[in-house]
Design an enzyme around this catalytic site. Structure first.
Site, PDB file in Angstrom:
ATOM      1  N   LYS A   1     -32.896 -43.299  55.560  1.00 35.16           N
ATOM      2  CA  LYS A   1     -32.730 -44.582  56.230  1.00 35.16           C
ATOM      3  C   LYS A   1     -31.946 -44.628  57.445  1.00 35.16           C
ATOM      4  O   LYS A   1     -32.399 -44.927  58.487  1.00 35.16           O
ATOM      5  CB  LYS A   1     -32.705 -45.725  55.202  1.00 35.16           C
ATOM      6  CG  LYS A   1     -32.558 -47.172  55.746  1.00 35.16           C
ATOM      7  CD  LYS A   1     -33.758 -47.761  56.430  1.00 35.16           C
ATOM      8  CE  LYS A   1     -33.670 -48.744  57.281  1.00 35.16           C
ATOM      9  NZ  LYS A   1     -34.339 -49.867  57.231  1.00 35.16           N
TER      10      LYS A   1
ATOM     11  N   GLU B   1     -36.440 -49.982  53.399  1.00 36.45           N
ATOM     12  CA  GLU B   1     -37.314 -50.872  54.092  1.00 36.45           C
ATOM     13  C   GLU B   1     -37.497 -50.282  55.516  1.00 36.45           C
ATOM     14  O   GLU B   1     -36.688 -50.167  56.359  1.00 36.45           O
ATOM     15  CB  GLU B   1     -36.886 -52.051  54.165  1.00 36.45           C
ATOM     16  CG  GLU B   1     -38.282 -52.902  54.541  1.00 36.45           C
ATOM     17  CD  GLU B   1     -39.431 -52.720  53.767  1.00 36.45           C
ATOM     18  OE1 GLU B   1     -39.719 -52.836  52.661  1.00 36.45           O
ATOM     19  OE2 GLU B   1     -40.545 -52.034  54.544  1.00 36.45           O
TER      20      GLU B   1
ATOM     21  N   CYS C   1     -29.977 -54.134  62.252  1.00 30.74           N
ATOM     22  CA  CYS C   1     -29.922 -52.664  61.812  1.00 30.74           C
ATOM     23  C   CYS C   1     -29.361 -51.540  62.607  1.00 30.74           C
ATOM     24  O   CYS C   1     -28.383 -50.685  62.108  1.00 30.74           O
ATOM     25  CB  CYS C   1     -31.313 -52.077  61.221  1.00 30.74           C
ATOM     26  SG  CYS C   1     -31.710 -53.064  59.838  1.00 30.74           S
TER      27      CYS C   1
HETATM   28  C1  UDX Z   1     -30.891 -56.854  54.688  1.00 28.25           C
HETATM   29  C2  UDX Z   1     -29.698 -55.852  54.828  1.00 28.25           C
HETATM   30  O1  UDX Z   1     -28.785 -56.654  55.317  1.00 28.25           O
HETATM   31  C3  UDX Z   1     -30.042 -54.588  55.578  1.00 28.25           C
HETATM   32  O2  UDX Z   1     -28.932 -53.662  55.482  1.00 28.25           O
HETATM   33  C4  UDX Z   1     -31.004 -54.063  55.356  1.00 28.25           C
HETATM   34  O3  UDX Z   1     -31.271 -52.822  56.188  1.00 28.25           O
HETATM   35  C5  UDX Z   1     -32.371 -54.847  55.269  1.00 28.25           C
HETATM   36  O4  UDX Z   1     -31.796 -55.902  54.635  1.00 28.25           O
HETATM   37  P1  UDX Z   1     -31.651 -59.029  56.024  1.00 28.25           P
HETATM   38  O5  UDX Z   1     -32.727 -59.048  54.931  1.00 28.25           O
HETATM   39  O6  UDX Z   1     -32.410 -58.885  57.210  1.00 28.25           O
HETATM   40  O7  UDX Z   1     -31.211 -57.409  55.767  1.00 28.25           O
HETATM   41  O8  UDX Z   1     -30.405 -59.714  55.662  1.00 28.25           O
HETATM   42  P2  UDX Z   1     -30.385 -61.142  55.799  1.00 28.25           P
HETATM   43  O9  UDX Z   1     -31.436 -62.083  56.329  1.00 28.25           O
HETATM   44  O10 UDX Z   1     -28.855 -61.624  56.162  1.00 28.25           O
HETATM   45  O11 UDX Z   1     -30.510 -61.774  53.820  1.00 28.25           O
HETATM   46  C6  UDX Z   1     -29.830 -61.423  53.055  1.00 28.25           C
HETATM   47  C7  UDX Z   1     -29.668 -62.555  51.866  1.00 28.25           C
HETATM   48  O12 UDX Z   1     -28.998 -62.091  50.948  1.00 28.25           O
HETATM   49  C8  UDX Z   1     -29.192 -63.874  52.462  1.00 28.25           C
HETATM   50  O13 UDX Z   1     -29.989 -64.760  52.497  1.00 28.25           O
HETATM   51  C9  UDX Z   1     -27.924 -63.928  51.746  1.00 28.25           C
HETATM   52  O14 UDX Z   1     -27.680 -65.526  51.391  1.00 28.25           O
HETATM   53  C10 UDX Z   1     -28.296 -63.350  50.347  1.00 28.25           C
HETATM   54  N1  UDX Z   1     -27.200 -62.958  49.567  1.00 28.25           N
HETATM   55  C11 UDX Z   1     -26.242 -62.248  49.813  1.00 28.25           C
HETATM   56  C12 UDX Z   1     -27.335 -63.247  48.034  1.00 28.25           C
HETATM   57  O15 UDX Z   1     -28.438 -63.747  47.605  1.00 28.25           O
HETATM   58  N2  UDX Z   1     -26.332 -62.766  47.206  1.00 28.25           N
HETATM   59  C13 UDX Z   1     -25.281 -62.173  47.525  1.00 28.25           C
HETATM   60  O16 UDX Z   1     -24.432 -61.723  46.840  1.00 28.25           O
HETATM   61  C14 UDX Z   1     -25.143 -61.930  49.235  1.00 28.25           C
HETATM   62  C1  UDX Z   2     -35.442 -51.349  63.175  1.00 29.25           C
HETATM   63  C2  UDX Z   2     -36.449 -50.384  62.700  1.00 29.25           C
HETATM   64  O1  UDX Z   2     -37.780 -50.034  63.714  1.00 29.25           O
HETATM   65  C3  UDX Z   2     -37.064 -50.434  61.556  1.00 29.25           C
HETATM   66  O2  UDX Z   2     -38.042 -49.470  61.061  1.00 29.25           O
HETATM   67  C4  UDX Z   2     -35.847 -50.560  60.465  1.00 29.25           C
HETATM   68  O3  UDX Z   2     -36.365 -50.692  59.324  1.00 29.25           O
HETATM   69  C5  UDX Z   2     -35.135 -51.780  60.950  1.00 29.25           C
HETATM   70  O4  UDX Z   2     -34.569 -51.426  62.157  1.00 29.25           O
HETATM   71  P1  UDX Z   2     -36.121 -53.787  64.058  1.00 29.25           P
HETATM   72  O5  UDX Z   2     -34.518 -53.904  64.145  1.00 29.25           O
HETATM   73  O6  UDX Z   2     -36.905 -55.001  63.476  1.00 29.25           O
HETATM   74  O7  UDX Z   2     -36.408 -52.632  63.291  1.00 29.25           O
HETATM   75  O8  UDX Z   2     -36.563 -53.687  65.507  1.00 29.25           O
HETATM   76  P2  UDX Z   2     -37.067 -52.381  66.293  1.00 29.25           P
HETATM   77  O9  UDX Z   2     -38.479 -52.883  66.846  1.00 29.25           O
HETATM   78  O10 UDX Z   2     -36.852 -51.104  65.985  1.00 29.25           O
HETATM   79  O11 UDX Z   2     -36.193 -52.657  67.962  1.00 29.25           O
HETATM   80  C6  UDX Z   2     -34.990 -52.654  67.708  1.00 29.25           C
HETATM   81  C7  UDX Z   2     -34.261 -52.855  69.205  1.00 29.25           C
HETATM   82  O12 UDX Z   2     -34.522 -51.931  70.061  1.00 29.25           O
HETATM   83  C8  UDX Z   2     -34.830 -54.165  69.696  1.00 29.25           C
HETATM   84  O13 UDX Z   2     -33.695 -54.957  70.531  1.00 29.25           O
HETATM   85  C9  UDX Z   2     -35.673 -53.613  70.691  1.00 29.25           C
HETATM   86  O14 UDX Z   2     -36.131 -54.642  71.971  1.00 29.25           O
HETATM   87  C10 UDX Z   2     -35.413 -52.462  71.189  1.00 29.25           C
HETATM   88  N1  UDX Z   2     -36.268 -51.420  71.808  1.00 29.25           N
HETATM   89  C11 UDX Z   2     -37.072 -50.918  70.839  1.00 29.25           C
HETATM   90  C12 UDX Z   2     -36.117 -51.175  73.192  1.00 29.25           C
HETATM   91  O15 UDX Z   2     -35.309 -51.631  73.892  1.00 29.25           O
HETATM   92  N2  UDX Z   2     -37.174 -50.369  73.460  1.00 29.25           N
HETATM   93  C13 UDX Z   2     -38.024 -49.706  72.867  1.00 29.25           C
HETATM   94  O16 UDX Z   2     -38.906 -48.834  73.072  1.00 29.25           O
HETATM   95  C14 UDX Z   2     -38.050 -50.182  71.579  1.00 29.25           C
END
Ligand code: UDX
Ligand code: UDX
Length: 463
Positions: free
Chosen positions: A221, A162, A277
């Site tokens: 990724k 993603e 991430c």
């Molecule tokens: C996830 C991954 O952590 C990350 O590596 C990837 O890049 C983006 O997707 P995110 O969706 O942000 O990130 O994580 P989170 O909001 O913590 O959601 C994960 C969910 O999975 C939680 O709600 C947790 O309860 C659930 N989970 C976890 C299950 O249902 N079963 C499990 O065994 C473990």
């Molecule tokens: C990131 C990637 O952009 C996305 O493609 C991936 O799948 C998940 O990780 P996200 O973590 O949601 O997404 O946020 P992003 O907009 O990338 O920002 C990451 C961090 O960098 C934030 O704390 C943001 O404030 C900071 N940032 C970003 C800066 O400090 N300066 C910039 O110019 C851009």
């Protein structure tokens, strides 16, 4: 093969929005999102769509359109797996906090549990899709578990990372730069890839759907996040040089960003990157490189993290130094706690580390964030285990009103770039602060000249 039923394990920041958009765009596909966390599923099912657990602009509307029609949230994981022809794994893969690879490797415990559960429950052939960011070669682990513990049914493993960014998730999902799908390069694998391509092709132009082998997809990724984070660390490293040379980082960013080979995006100097991430994925890349004995490669990427830690610490130290080398007992107002604007997510937010450093110096921190619940701030600080939760409770106050947060403060620090901060009545804030009144703009979003004309002493990043 046509996909009729999709199951997604993990109703988090990625699984929730991604599945909501797939359901919106494919009314004929039944999409069920499952999670072990009952409270989270209950929140996704809340009658009031504004109470779903993930805040993203536009998401409530998408959920209210599809929920109950072809989008379902459930805790019955077994049933959803068994029913589906395609299963997305979107559970969290945090950095390991114990054992070998502690602090760097991805913890794949949840991924393995998912694989075992899929193997145990499945009675028909399935396509299993890695949505979570995973170390390169995880698919081979998944395959091993599925093939050796299953009921003799066939599994195809795809990687479909993603790329959505939080705060713009719905937009990113509806109009992605590209969709990446990796799979086995044999006939069965290609069929599975085609099945997933046909889901996205309902709304994404074909030329934006890239297909690769599964390893390239997994590694892309990690690499995409590493490159983005590297840009932020690069510009942040130069922000410090600007502060010593009278160059201005905004001007430098504009000057280099107009070079089409570099481009304007991801060049905003900040207090440091956060989010679930960047740090996790780079640490993971470093760990993988090191495990292949590639020391230079590992060191190269690790420096991106070192620079980011430095930027957060530097910001805190600048506050301390400017406030005459002591913040003991001084109130410092934090505007923003989320890792960026338009999200209620605080994972790895720079605010946590800046606060921790100031609390170490016995400051009183007053936090206002438009979307982060008060309790989350304490959870984040307690998680660091730097001091007791009683102490965190005593030193940190949370406010629902930014003007209250800033009242009586020695300094205001902007940690998140929420738009509303730009439109505050800064004269009113100034009048209620101690003098000299300092502003540390960790996001370079405020109008410096205007604030200085009110009387503030302003400290932006990189000028
Ligand atoms: C996830 C991954 O952590 C990350 O590596 C990837 O890049 C983006 O997707 P995110 O969706 O942000 O990130 O994580 P989170 O909001 O913590 O959601 C994960 C969910 O999975 C939680 O709600 C947790 O309860 C659930 N989970 C976890 C299950 O249902 N079963 C499990 O065994 C473990
Ligand atoms: C990131 C990637 O952009 C996305 O493609 C991936 O799948 C998940 O990780 P996200 O973590 O949601 O997404 O946020 P992003 O907009 O990338 O920002 C990451 C961090 O960098 C934030 O704390 C943001 O404030 C900071 N940032 C970003 C800066 O400090 N300066 C910039 O110019 C851009």
């Amino acid at each position: 093969m046509t996909v009729k039923k999709i199951c997604c394990i993990g109703a988090g920041y990625v699984g929730g929005p991604t599945m909501a958009v797939i359901a919106k765009q494919c009314p004929d596909i039944q999409v069920t999102v499952v999670d072990l966390n009952e409270a989270r599923i209950a929140a996704w099912n809340d009658q009031d769509v504004n109470k779903i657990p993930v805040y993203e602009p536009g998401l409530s509307e998408v959920v209210s359109e599809a929920r109950g029609r072809n989008l379902f949230f459930s805790t019955d994981v077994d049933k959803a797996i068994d029913d589906a022809d395609m299963i997305f794994i979107s559970v969290n893969t945090p950095t390991k906090t114990y054992g070998a690879g502690k602090g760097q490797a991805a913890d794949l415990k949840w991924i393995e549990l998912c694989a075992r559960q899929i193997a145990r429950v499945s009675k028909t052939d399935k396509i299993v899709v890695e949505k979570s960011t995973l170390p390169v070669r995880t698919a081979s682990t998944l395959k091993d578990i599925l093939q050796h513990t299953g009921n003799g049914v066939k599994f195809q493993i795809l990687s479909n990372p993603e790329f959505l960014a939080e705060g713009t998730a719905v937009e990113d999902l509806l109009a992605p730069d590209r969709v990446l799908i990796g799979g086995d390069q044999n006939e069965e694998g290609k069929k599975a890839i085609e099945a997933l391509v046909s889901v996205y092709a309902r709304w994404v132009p074909r030329e934006r759907i890239l297909t690769t082998n599964v390893w390239s997809s997994e590694l892309s990724k990690l690499t995409a996040n590493a490159f983005l984070a590297q840009r932020v660390s690069s510009i942040n490293s130069l922000s410090e040089l600007c502060e010593h040379t009278e160059a201005n980082i905004n001007e430098v960013a504009r000057a280099i960003g107009t070079d089409s080979r570099i481009g304007p995006k991801f060049l905003k100097a900040s207090v440091g990157f956060g989010g679930s991430c960047f740090q996790k994925d780079i640490l993971n890349l470093v760990y993988i490189a090191r495990s292949y004995g590639l020391t230079e490669v590992a060191d190269y990427w690790e420096q991106v993290i070192i620079m980011n830690d430095h930027q957060k610490k530097r910001f805190a130290n600048k506050i301390i130094k400017t406030l005459y080398n002591t913040v003991n007992g001084k109130k410092i107002a934090f505007l923003g706690w989320a890792f960026k604007k338009d999200t209620n997510d605080t994972r790895e937010s720079a605010a946590i580390y800046v606060a921790d450093h100031l609390l170490y110096e016995q400051a009183q921190v007053a936090v206002y964030d438009p979307k982060v619940p008060a309790q989350q701030v304490y959870v984040d600080l307690d998680y660091l285990a730097t001091r007791s939760s009683e102490e965190n409770g005593k030193l940190v106050q949370i406010h629902n009103d930014p003007y209250e947060a800033c009242k009586g403060a020695h300094a205001v620090a902007v940690l998140t770039e929420w738009d509303e901060f730009k439109h505050y009545d800064w004269k009113r804030i100034y009048d209620n602060m101690l003098k000299p009144a300092h502003i540390f703009d960790g996001r370079n979003i405020l109008d410096r000249a205007q604030l200085e004309s009110i009387g503030f002493k302003v400290c932006p990043i990189g000028s």
